[in-house]
Design a protein around this motif. Structure first.
Motif, PDB file in Angstrom:
ATOM      1  N   GLU A 124      -1.022   5.641  -2.976  1.00  0.00           N
ATOM      2  CA  GLU A 124      -1.416   4.285  -3.375  1.00  0.00           C
ATOM      3  C   GLU A 124      -1.281   4.186  -4.893  1.00  0.00           C
ATOM      4  O   GLU A 124      -1.960   4.909  -5.626  1.00  0.00           O
ATOM      5  CB  GLU A 124      -2.841   3.974  -2.928  1.00  0.00           C
ATOM      6  N   VAL A 125      -0.384   3.308  -5.348  1.00  0.00           N
ATOM      7  CA  VAL A 125      -0.044   3.198  -6.764  1.00  0.00           C
ATOM      8  C   VAL A 125      -0.096   1.725  -7.190  1.00  0.00           C
ATOM      9  O   VAL A 125      -0.373   0.844  -6.380  1.00  0.00           O
ATOM     10  CB  VAL A 125       1.366   3.783  -7.030  1.00  0.00           C
ATOM     11  N   HIS A 126       0.214   1.482  -8.456  1.00  0.00           N
ATOM     12  CA  HIS A 126       0.361   0.122  -8.974  1.00  0.00           C
ATOM     13  C   HIS A 126       1.650   0.054  -9.787  1.00  0.00           C
ATOM     14  O   HIS A 126       2.051   1.049 -10.397  1.00  0.00           O
ATOM     15  CB  HIS A 126      -0.832  -0.278  -9.845  1.00  0.00           C
ATOM     16  N   LEU A 127       2.287  -1.124  -9.785  1.00  0.00           N
ATOM     17  CA  LEU A 127       3.540  -1.341 -10.494  1.00  0.00           C
ATOM     18  C   LEU A 127       3.434  -2.506 -11.457  1.00  0.00           C
ATOM     19  O   LEU A 127       2.712  -3.467 -11.190  1.00  0.00           O
ATOM     20  CB  LEU A 127       4.668  -1.695  -9.520  1.00  0.00           C
ATOM     21  N   TRP A 128       4.198  -2.413 -12.526  1.00  0.00           N
ATOM     22  CA  TRP A 128       4.474  -3.532 -13.415  1.00  0.00           C
ATOM     23  C   TRP A 128       5.987  -3.639 -13.460  1.00  0.00           C
ATOM     24  O   TRP A 128       6.662  -2.658 -13.740  1.00  0.00           O
ATOM     25  CB  TRP A 128       3.988  -3.268 -14.827  1.00  0.00           C
ATOM     26  N   VAL A 129       6.524  -4.831 -13.190  1.00  0.00           N
ATOM     27  CA  VAL A 129       7.967  -5.053 -13.261  1.00  0.00           C
ATOM     28  C   VAL A 129       8.202  -6.376 -13.974  1.00  0.00           C
ATOM     29  O   VAL A 129       7.643  -7.405 -13.565  1.00  0.00           O
ATOM     30  CB  VAL A 129       8.614  -5.097 -11.857  1.00  0.00           C
ATOM     31  N   GLY A 130       9.022  -6.342 -15.025  1.00  0.00           N
ATOM     32  CA  GLY A 130       9.344  -7.563 -15.749  1.00  0.00           C
ATOM     33  C   GLY A 130       8.102  -8.288 -16.228  1.00  0.00           C
ATOM     34  O   GLY A 130       7.235  -7.717 -16.865  1.00  0.00           O
ATOM     35  N   ARG A 131       7.999  -9.564 -15.868  1.00  0.00           N
ATOM     36  CA  ARG A 131       6.855 -10.384 -16.268  1.00  0.00           C
ATOM     37  C   ARG A 131       5.682 -10.261 -15.302  1.00  0.00           C
ATOM     38  O   ARG A 131       4.629 -10.838 -15.540  1.00  0.00           O
ATOM     39  CB  ARG A 131       7.268 -11.850 -16.373  1.00  0.00           C
ATOM     40  N   HIS A 132       5.883  -9.541 -14.212  1.00  0.00           N
ATOM     41  CA  HIS A 132       4.812  -9.383 -13.223  1.00  0.00           C
ATOM     42  C   HIS A 132       3.778  -8.386 -13.730  1.00  0.00           C
ATOM     43  O   HIS A 132       4.119  -7.318 -14.216  1.00  0.00           O
ATOM     44  CB  HIS A 132       5.360  -8.902 -11.876  1.00  0.00           C
ATOM     45  N   GLY A 133       2.539  -8.740 -13.563  1.00  0.00           N
ATOM     46  CA  GLY A 133       1.448  -7.839 -13.943  1.00  0.00           C
ATOM     47  C   GLY A 133       1.238  -6.766 -12.901  1.00  0.00           C
ATOM     48  O   GLY A 133       2.068  -6.567 -12.001  1.00  0.00           O
ATOM     49  N   ARG A 134       0.140  -6.117 -12.993  1.00  0.00           N
ATOM     50  CA  ARG A 134      -0.210  -4.983 -12.127  1.00  0.00           C
ATOM     51  C   ARG A 134      -0.273  -5.431 -10.660  1.00  0.00           C
ATOM     52  O   ARG A 134      -0.996  -6.354 -10.316  1.00  0.00           O
ATOM     53  CB  ARG A 134      -1.572  -4.458 -12.576  1.00  0.00           C
ATOM     54  N   ARG A 135       0.504  -4.740  -9.816  1.00  0.00           N
ATOM     55  CA  ARG A 135       0.534  -5.044  -8.387  1.00  0.00           C
ATOM     56  C   ARG A 135       0.409  -3.757  -7.583  1.00  0.00           C
ATOM     57  O   ARG A 135       1.029  -2.750  -7.922  1.00  0.00           O
ATOM     58  CB  ARG A 135       1.831  -5.768  -8.012  1.00  0.00           C
ATOM     59  N   ALA A 136      -0.387  -3.813  -6.535  1.00  0.00           N
ATOM     60  CA  ALA A 136      -0.595  -2.648  -5.671  1.00  0.00           C
ATOM     61  C   ALA A 136       0.672  -2.363  -4.868  1.00  0.00           C
ATOM     62  O   ALA A 136       1.389  -3.278  -4.451  1.00  0.00           O
ATOM     63  CB  ALA A 136      -1.771  -2.894  -4.735  1.00  0.00           C
ATOM     64  N   ALA A 137       0.923  -1.071  -4.650  1.00  0.00           N
ATOM     65  CA  ALA A 137       2.093  -0.647  -3.881  1.00  0.00           C
ATOM     66  C   ALA A 137       1.795   0.700  -3.233  1.00  0.00           C
ATOM     67  O   ALA A 137       0.815   1.369  -3.570  1.00  0.00           O
ATOM     68  CB  ALA A 137       3.318  -0.533  -4.787  1.00  0.00           C
ATOM     69  N   THR A 138       2.666   1.070  -2.317  1.00  0.00           N
ATOM     70  CA  THR A 138       2.579   2.376  -1.660  1.00  0.00           C
ATOM     71  C   THR A 138       3.900   3.104  -1.879  1.00  0.00           C
ATOM     72  O   THR A 138       4.969   2.526  -1.716  1.00  0.00           O
ATOM     73  CB  THR A 138       2.314   2.226  -0.151  1.00  0.00           C
TER      74      THR A 138
END
Length: 168
Positions: free
Chosen positions: A98-112
């Motif tokens: 269980e991680v979090h991502l930041w891509v481009g202008r998108h803020g922190r988002r949960a991911a697997t």
């Protein structure tokens, strides 16, 4: 007629040495993290993301900026562990996917995070190498030098990881 054999030049050897040193330079490799923390990740473009993972021993939040090698679906990003299974971030996501991502202008988002099966990993790396032939030709020797092994696109020893965004 035989194909000409490519002989590494001194310039190529120097470029590989410089790229290898850059990959091993902790301060240089961590600089993009500060760009994301300043909310300027969009400056790095859509081919780069910041991954937040949890230290498997410390439990502390850790960060790494990685190149996106594929974006097959709107909620899926694919990255490669250029240091193989020895990379700390890779070992951490294996322990806690269980991680979090930041891509481009998108803020922190949960991911697997999940490691791609070998057939998908090979297809992904082959596709990346074909789409980015010049960059791959320059970076592959540096990654091999850092990894300490030859990379075979048809049977990559590099872990290739899918980061799938959580819904909701």
């Amino acid at each position: 007629m035989t194909e000409p054999v490519s002989v590494p030049s001194r310039t190529t050897d120097r470029l590989v040495a410089v790229a290898t040193r850059a990959l091993r330079n902790r301060h240089l490799m961590r600089a993009p993290i500060w760009i994301y923390r300043a909310r300027l990740g969009f400056l790095l473009g859509p081919r780069v993301l910041m991954l937040e993972h949890v230290g498997r021993k410390s439990g502390a939040r850790r960060y790494v900026v990685l190149e996106v090698v594929d974006h097959p679906e709107p909620d899926s990003y694919v990255v490669v562990s250029g240091f193989g299974t020895a990379a700390q971030w890779f070992r951490n996501i294996q322990a806690q996917p269980e991680v979090h991502l930041w891509v481009g202008r998108h803020g922190r988002r949960a991911a697997t995070a999940s490691v791609l099966p070998q057939d998908r990993a090979a297809a992904t790396l082959q596709d990346y190498a074909a789409r980015n032939a010049r960059a791959w030709a320059k970076m592959k020797p540096a990654i091999e030098n850092t990894l300490g092994a030859t990379i075979d696109e048809a049977d990559p020893a590099l872990p290739i990881i899918e980061l799938r965004l959580a819904h909701g």
